[in-house]
Motif scaffolding. Structure first.
Motif, short mmCIF file in Angstrom:
data_model
loop_
_atom_site.label_atom_id
_atom_site.label_comp_id
_atom_site.label_asym_id
_atom_site.label_seq_id
_atom_site.Cartn_x
_atom_site.Cartn_y
_atom_site.Cartn_z
N SER A 31 0.84 -1.19 0.00
CA SER A 31 0.00 0.00 0.00
C SER A 31 0.89 1.25 0.00
O SER A 31 1.80 1.37 0.81
N GLY A 32 0.63 2.14 -0.94
CA GLY A 32 1.43 3.36 -1.04
C GLY A 32 2.75 3.19 -1.76
O GLY A 32 3.49 4.15 -1.92
N GLY A 33 3.03 1.99 -2.21
CA GLY A 33 4.30 1.73 -2.87
C GLY A 33 4.26 1.97 -4.36
O GLY A 33 3.27 2.47 -4.91
N HIS A 34 5.33 1.57 -5.01
CA HIS A 34 5.48 1.84 -6.44
C HIS A 34 4.38 1.20 -7.28
O HIS A 34 3.97 1.76 -8.28
N GLY A 35 3.87 0.06 -6.89
CA GLY A 35 2.83 -0.61 -7.66
C GLY A 35 1.42 -0.21 -7.30
O GLY A 35 0.47 -0.71 -7.87
N ASP A 36 1.26 0.69 -6.35
CA ASP A 36 -0.07 1.10 -5.90
C ASP A 36 -0.47 2.38 -6.61
O ASP A 36 -0.13 3.48 -6.17
N ASN A 37 -1.21 2.23 -7.70
CA ASN A 37 -1.61 3.41 -8.49
C ASN A 37 -2.58 4.32 -7.75
O ASN A 37 -2.76 5.47 -8.15
N SER A 38 -3.18 3.83 -6.68
CA SER A 38 -4.08 4.69 -5.91
C SER A 38 -3.31 5.80 -5.19
O SER A 38 -3.91 6.77 -4.72
#
Length: 174
Positions: A31-38
């Motif tokens: 969550s909140g990382g590089h893969g989290d587009n949100s």
């Protein structure tokens, strides 16, 4: 969804012409990382949280990642891809940020290997790449900030590197 699996299967049945595909339908990340587009909607927490909830492959903890790997394999993944570091284009992280702890990484790699699937990682830095290779990762994508020791370890352990060329020095010191 698992559209990449459907395309792989359609190609295998010669429904249309194309190259053989080896697919990792989703990447596993935090969550909140590089893969989290949100993360791009973080100024609106309610909307960001709703968007994140749509991605069942963003989470935390070894148990979450064991389930996520099993689900990927259940629905046809040939390999597992993880977002091990931050990136250059995501809003809340840095390419040097390690985004999964050792317990999470071990859970992903061990579960995938138990299910006879290789694991590849979005990773940039020498320190993290060396750690991943020592843990048994099969491949590294990018690796743009690695050193000679990391390259030697990749070769020694039989892993692979899909390098990405970009003028990172300019991006890092901009």
């Amino acid at each position: 969804g698992f559209g990449a699996v459907d395309v792989r299967e359609a190609l295998a049945m010669h429904r249309f012409a194309g190259s053989r595909l080896v697919v990792a339908p989703h990447y596993l990340g935090i969550s909140g990382g590089h893969g989290d587009n949100s993360s791009f909607l973080s100024s609106n927490p309610a909307l960001s949280d709703q968007m994140e909830a749509l991605n069942p492959f963003t989470g935390h903890g070894p148990d979450f990642y064991r389930r996520a790997v099993r689900k990927e394999v259940k629905y046809g993944a040939d390999c597992i891809k993880i977002m091990a570091t931050g990136g250059f284009a995501s809003p809340n992280d840095d390419p040097g940020d390690c985004q999964l702890d050792d317990d999470e990484l071990h859970a992903i790699i061990a579960t995938a290997h138990q299910l006879h699937r290789p694991v590849t990682a979005h990773a940039y830095t020498a320190e993290l790449v060396k750690n991943l290779v020592r843990m048994g990762i099969n491949g590294v994508e990018h690796g743009s900030l690695i050193d000679e020791e990391a390259c030697d370890l990749i070769q020694e352990r039989g892993a692979y590197l899909c390098c990405t060329f970009q003028p990172y020095e300019e991006a890092i010191h901009f």
